[in-house]
Design a protein around this motif. Sequence first.
Motif, short mmCIF file in Angstrom:
data_model
loop_
_atom_site.label_atom_id
_atom_site.label_comp_id
_atom_site.label_asym_id
_atom_site.label_seq_id
_atom_site.Cartn_x
_atom_site.Cartn_y
_atom_site.Cartn_z
N LEU A 195 -32.04 20.43 -35.42
CA LEU A 195 -32.95 19.41 -35.92
C LEU A 195 -34.10 20.02 -36.71
CD1 LEU A 195 -33.28 16.98 -32.86
CD2 LEU A 195 -32.23 16.46 -35.07
N ALA A 196 -34.63 21.12 -36.21
CA ALA A 196 -35.81 21.73 -36.83
C ALA A 196 -35.46 22.76 -37.90
CB ALA A 196 -36.67 22.40 -35.76
N ILE A 250 -41.22 20.52 -21.33
CA ILE A 250 -40.18 20.79 -22.32
C ILE A 250 -40.76 20.83 -23.73
CG2 ILE A 250 -38.11 19.80 -23.40
CD1 ILE A 250 -37.29 18.78 -20.63
N ARG A 251 -41.66 19.92 -24.03
CA ARG A 251 -42.29 19.91 -25.36
C ARG A 251 -43.07 21.20 -25.60
NH1 ARG A 251 -43.72 14.73 -27.99
NH2 ARG A 251 -42.35 13.11 -27.18
N VAL A 266 -39.46 31.03 -34.88
CA VAL A 266 -38.48 31.00 -35.98
C VAL A 266 -39.14 30.43 -37.24
CG1 VAL A 266 -36.36 31.00 -34.63
CG2 VAL A 266 -37.58 28.84 -34.96
N PRO A 267 -40.12 31.17 -37.80
CA PRO A 267 -40.76 30.71 -39.03
C PRO A 267 -39.82 30.85 -40.21
CG PRO A 267 -41.49 32.92 -38.46
CD PRO A 267 -40.64 32.46 -37.32
N PRO A 268 -40.14 30.14 -41.31
CA PRO A 268 -41.32 29.31 -41.54
C PRO A 268 -41.15 27.93 -40.92
CG PRO A 268 -39.96 29.31 -43.49
CD PRO A 268 -39.31 30.26 -42.53
N GLY A 269 -42.23 27.39 -40.40
CA GLY A 269 -42.16 26.07 -39.80
C GLY A 269 -42.17 24.97 -40.85
N ASP A 270 -41.64 23.86 -40.47
CA ASP A 270 -41.69 22.64 -41.28
C ASP A 270 -42.28 21.57 -40.39
OD1 ASP A 270 -40.85 19.99 -42.22
OD2 ASP A 270 -39.64 21.06 -43.70
N PRO A 271 -43.53 21.14 -40.62
CA PRO A 271 -44.19 20.22 -39.70
C PRO A 271 -43.38 18.97 -39.37
CG PRO A 271 -45.77 21.07 -41.27
CD PRO A 271 -44.42 21.55 -41.73
N ALA A 272 -42.75 18.38 -40.38
CA ALA A 272 -42.00 17.15 -40.14
C ALA A 272 -40.77 17.42 -39.28
CB ALA A 272 -41.59 16.52 -41.46
N LEU A 273 -40.04 18.49 -39.59
CA LEU A 273 -38.84 18.81 -38.82
C LEU A 273 -39.20 19.28 -37.41
CD1 LEU A 273 -36.67 20.64 -41.51
CD2 LEU A 273 -36.39 18.30 -40.64
N GLU A 315 -41.79 18.40 -35.68
CA GLU A 315 -42.20 17.23 -34.89
C GLU A 315 -40.99 16.40 -34.49
OE1 GLU A 315 -45.18 15.17 -32.87
OE2 GLU A 315 -45.13 17.13 -33.86
N GLN A 316 -40.01 16.31 -35.38
CA GLN A 316 -38.79 15.58 -35.05
C GLN A 316 -38.10 16.21 -33.85
OE1 GLN A 316 -35.44 14.10 -37.93
NE2 GLN A 316 -34.93 16.20 -37.40
N ALA A 317 -38.03 17.53 -33.83
CA ALA A 317 -37.40 18.21 -32.70
C ALA A 317 -38.18 18.00 -31.42
CB ALA A 317 -37.25 19.70 -33.01
#
Length: 234
Positions: free
Chosen positions: A59-60, A21-22, A32-39, A41-43
């Motif tokens: 979440l992301a 799943i991960r 679905v860029p742009p990515g947000d590393p913190a968000l 990772e939270q997802a």
Amino acid sequence: MRFRLLCFDLDGTLVDSQADIRDALRVALRAVPPGDPALDEQAVNSAGLGLPLEEFFALARPAQHAAADGSARARFIDSYRVHYHAHLLERTRPFDGVVESLAALHPYRAAGLKVAVATTKKTETAVRVLRGLDLAHHFDAILGTERGMPHKPAPDLLHLAARTVDRPVTSGLMVGDTDRDLRAGRAAGMKTCGVSWGVQGKEGLSLHAPDFLIDRFPEILALLGAPEPASENG
């Protein structure tokens, strides 16, 4: 026999599917860029919480994010499903004791117990996982959450499971690894059993006051009592 219906969540309860799943979530997030590393990772770290894909996306890519629109959400979901369906059994395996314990339920089923899976996955996907792991024959019903069906913690899926196998929902035990499973079971009028090997663990599930909380899958058998046929009124 204490219960006439036994409902299991799938991911995190019967099978350890977090790695697959991960991986699919990471692929979907790159779509679905742009990515947000913190968000992001939270997802990804929420992979074991039994969330529908729409909630992983939120979440992301929250409302203020540049990609927080309907087309991006659809692209995220499609990307996830394409990858996951192609790799859903690469690292997914039954948890310890699941295979033997499900086999040990057969005398209970002969005595009238119905055993079902009730999962956030789509039905077809859940069937593929269980067939691929040679577990499907242990269940009288395998039910996913289809379009229009409220996700757990709503009780609708558990009511459907009870109707499908012709057992009173109040005669059931819902077994799961998240608070959503426990809340759904309680809302349906079932007894609830948390399993400590999921991401929320014993401490997290204890906050939701399950009727039972087990550390090993074979403990399910002790909760059922002896596999004696129920009376006509049972």
